[in-house]
Design a protein around this motif. Structure first.
Motif, PDB file in Angstrom:
ATOM      1  N   LEU A  56       0.807  -1.223   0.000  1.00 53.60           N
ATOM      2  CA  LEU A  56       0.000   0.000   0.000  1.00 53.60           C
ATOM      3  C   LEU A  56       0.837   1.268   0.000  1.00 53.60           C
ATOM      4  CD1 LEU A  56      -2.621  -1.022   2.700  1.00 53.60           C
ATOM      5  CD2 LEU A  56      -2.740  -1.359   0.218  1.00 53.60           C
ATOM      6  N   ARG A  88      -5.498   4.500  -1.813  1.00 54.59           N
ATOM      7  CA  ARG A  88      -5.521   4.382  -0.354  1.00 54.59           C
ATOM      8  C   ARG A  88      -5.022   5.636   0.359  1.00 54.59           C
ATOM      9  NH1 ARG A  88      -6.103  -0.935   1.679  1.00 54.59           N
ATOM     10  NH2 ARG A  88      -6.263   0.173   3.655  1.00 54.59           N
ATOM     11  N   GLY A  91      -5.759   7.907   4.255  1.00 50.32           N
ATOM     12  CA  GLY A  91      -6.177   6.943   5.263  1.00 50.32           C
ATOM     13  C   GLY A  91      -5.197   6.779   6.406  1.00 50.32           C
TER      14      GLY A  91
END
Length: 170
Positions: A56, A88, A91
């Motif tokens: 990620l 992503r 976050g």
């Protein structure tokens, strides 16, 4: 659950692909890249965020130096890039990666001088970086002065040049 693993456990091509997606394929022309030119990232300070086998995000730290006009040579760590998969972002992954790298720098005794080029509001708010001592620093390329940030008890305040650290980390 997101795990933070040494970046050495990740395929380097995956890391490069994520960096290209996050910053563009022309990222190698940026000043931050010129500062650390020819250096390998510091393995114990460089990490990847992984969830269910998918990468990620990444953070890397680099050995650089401040060559002061007064002859002072200060070993430093350059933090970044911090890259998060665009799907992503927002976050907290980048913030967690940064906190992880800074904690590792503290544990390794490498946190006396850490510098980066980044958003001053973000990096000051969450991590205590600022530009108060970097005004006279020179870098090998263009930089917005307010984005050249540093933290640590040994941040030099005088004039000098940032560049790759020639000697190994002791």
């Amino acid at each position: 659950m997101i795990e933070y693993v040494p970046i050495a456990a990740i395929d380097p091509e995956q890391v490069e692909h994520l960096l290209d997606r996050a910053f563009g394929a022309d990222r190698h022309n940026r000043t931050a890249y010129r500062i650390r030119d020819g250096m390998a990232a510091i393995p114990e300070l460089s990490f990847a965020a992984v969830e269910d086998g998918a990468m990620l995000g990444t953070i890397q730290c680099w050995p650089i130096r401040f060559a002061g006009d007064d002859g002072v040579d200060v070993p430093m760590v350059q933090l970044g890039p911090v890259a998060v998969d665009p799907a992503r972002q927002q976050g907290g992954i980048g913030r967690a990666l940064t906190a992880h790298a800074l904690a590792a720098a503290e544990a390794a005794g490498l946190a006396d001088v850490i510098t980066l080029i980044g958003d001053p509001e973000y990096y000051q708010r969450f991590f205590g970086f600022d530009a108060s001592r970097t005004a006279a620093w020179r870098v090998p390329g263009p930089v917005e002065r307010h984005r050249l940030l540093a933290r640590g008890p040994k941040v030099p305040e005088g004039a000098g040049m940032l560049g790759p650290r020639i000697t190994a980390i002791a």
